[in-house]
Design an enzyme around this catalytic site. Sequence first.
Site, PDB file in Angstrom:
ATOM      1  N   CYS B  84      25.138 -43.770  64.042  1.00 15.43           N
ATOM      2  CA  CYS B  84      26.492 -43.844  63.627  1.00 15.43           C
ATOM      3  C   CYS B  84      27.052 -42.625  63.310  1.00 15.43           C
ATOM      4  CB  CYS B  84      26.581 -44.715  62.444  1.00 15.43           C
ATOM      5  SG  CYS B  84      25.612 -46.442  62.983  1.00 15.43           S
ATOM      6  N   HIS B 334      34.168 -50.067  61.812  1.00 15.20           N
ATOM      7  CA  HIS B 334      33.092 -48.952  61.968  1.00 15.20           C
ATOM      8  C   HIS B 334      32.980 -49.188  63.631  1.00 15.20           C
ATOM      9  CE1 HIS B 334      29.825 -46.695  61.733  1.00 15.20           C
ATOM     10  NE2 HIS B 334      28.796 -47.588  61.388  1.00 15.20           N
TER      11      HIS B 334
END
Lengths: 388, 388
Positions: B84, B334
């Site tokens: 991420c 996200h």
Amino acid sequence: MNGVRVAGVGLTKFGRHSERTGRDLFAEAALHAMEDAGVPRDDVEGLNYGNFMGALAEHQGHQAPLMAEAAGLTCPATRYEEACASAGVAAREAVKSIRSGEADVILAGGMERMTNLSTAATTEALAIAADELFEVRQGMTFPGAYALMARAYFETFGGDREDLAHVAVKNHANAVSNEYAQYQREITVEEAMESVPVAEPLHLFDACPITDGASALVFVSEAYAETHDIDAPVAVVGTGQGSDNLALHDREHLAQTPAATRAAEMAYDEAGIGPDDVEVAEVHDCFTIAEVLALESLGLYEPGEAIGAARRGETTRDGRLPVNLSGGLKAKGHPVGATGGSQIVELTRLLRGDHPNSDVVPDARVGVTHNAGGTVASAVVHVLEVAE
Amino acid sequence: MNGVRVAGVGLTKFGRHSERTGRDLFAEAALHAMEDAGVPRDDVEGLNYGNFMGALAEHQGHQAPLMAEAAGLTCPATRYEEACASAGVAAREAVKSIRSGEADVILAGGMERMTNLSTAATTEALAIAADELFEVRQGMTFPGAYALMARAYFETFGGDREDLAHVAVKNHANAVSNEYAQYQREITVEEAMESVPVAEPLHLFDACPITDGASALVFVSEAYAETHDIDAPVAVVGTGQGSDNLALHDREHLAQTPAATRAAEMAYDEAGIGPDDVEVAEVHDCFTIAEVLALESLGLYEPGEAIGAARRGETTRDGRLPVNLSGGLKAKGHPVGATGGSQIVELTRLLRGDHPNSDVVPDARVGVTHNAGGTVASAVVHVLEVAE
């Protein structure tokens, strides 16, 4: 601009390592490289790590911190993915970091596990380096893509299957003495010609094998080498990178690879040399035709001239410009995420004089590596030189 | 060392884009960023691109040259993968390249497509950011991993689910006016508390959503901005990166994230500031507990103190240190490979005064971004400052 040296190199044996994990393979190469360099692990300021298909082959992403941990490193760790040029890019960024003065010691390399998948699954996994939407969905895989490039080459410039067979024969001959090579055995032109067709005109012996393995390099600044009394005679004097459209149909030519030409021009320019200065080369021969295209992109041959180079004995061990003395991807093996690092390892060993084939090029001082991603949508070229 | 400016920013709407391809999403963000910067595409010297799970979500590796092509660029293009934190690392390397004088203009960013997989398949794909051998095989996924961290935090320092609910409520309130946010709607503490449990103590409203989207930034040298009359008031004055052991069981503490602490120290050090100078922050709240851990790693709170920050109204819009005015990962969304770039986009907009929430921090001159990979085995921190 700070000078950059290769202080240490490490490789695993290339081949089938079904019983080992990726972290285990990379740690072996990394620890060898640090030991070879004589650089303590606490001095390593960054890990630049290449891997291509770990998400598919090991269900493992986020490999950079994992590999740092396996190698006993606590520094920032970054993964580079550029298909088969992943480790080439990782090494290039390491060189740039040291050159800019931002770091003195970077460990770079890569790892790939491929043999744990079936051959069909590996072929499918490799295909994600091509354009999924416009190539893979239509059924294209890499043997087919390089077959198209070979056909285009033959039609544009001439050449035939026997020319390509000589590339395979040459690289197998070079691999015999290389302890890290997957296939330490010679083949004949007849064997290559008679091997089963994969995608005409390419046959089985035109293709590199499926391989597990890892490579690692410790790059240091000249200042660090000097103050720490590190013996690092090989300097990285040029690095270049180029990109091209991913899909073959978007290119101007199928029989030329301009991404590699741009990478080579950039690297030569930095090194202050030209193709005529190159004495030894490690190039990306994932298929025999790829070696031909590489030699032309590197400016070592004019377009259309490299096809006969191996057959004429110019790039063989006893030729004027030995190419792929490691055995190349063809015979040494091609763990894709490790290959770009492995080429620099092999060229360093050749130039340092501790490669089993160093005696073939005892006086060589300048060499290049050429690492390609996909059908050369990405390319990385490095120029290495024995420093005075 | 050359100064680095953010010359232009671009985002797609975050959310579900089932009808679009990854290249299409990234091109939209990249073209916006170049237009915002007023920088012609031929001036872009490199593309640094972040993507995490493209091999699984789109069967597309080797995305960097593909994205360059989509954005009309012919420069070298490199993919960074750090779970991420992929775009955070891509941006950091861009900043380093410009700082070192090696380039004047780099386009950095990232893209992720996630909603085209089932929720179960996405959860499985995300899990490759954890340790496959020691975590994933035992059934661990990220909600479970962060639940372990939340439990460890509660046991070590105190705090409860309601503290976490206030983080979610705050970030949703911030997202209402953000045109790029996936969820432009407020939630209440009661809704958050009563949402279904995912992995105790974390409930559905403690988790960020699954998102498609892209982010892009044009970074330029101060010299380039000056000679080309580019309006780029926001400077990147610090960048830091840290790594940690991938598996939670290999860490010393479950309730602290030292990789982010190291990244923050490095970034503050470069910027010549300390945590007390920070006026606004965009942090990695993939789960509500992650925002708490981030604030402590950034030194904005002592260990054990950040858990009540939102509840006490310190990090809310009207608090002394507004955090995640974009809506954060929680409410803005996200798309993992794009997030690190998106945080810098949002902070730039906040500091330039053209973010819908800029009026909340009209005088802010210094802000930080905090981007994490996995359970913070990787972390990247940037310090941005309005240059005078």
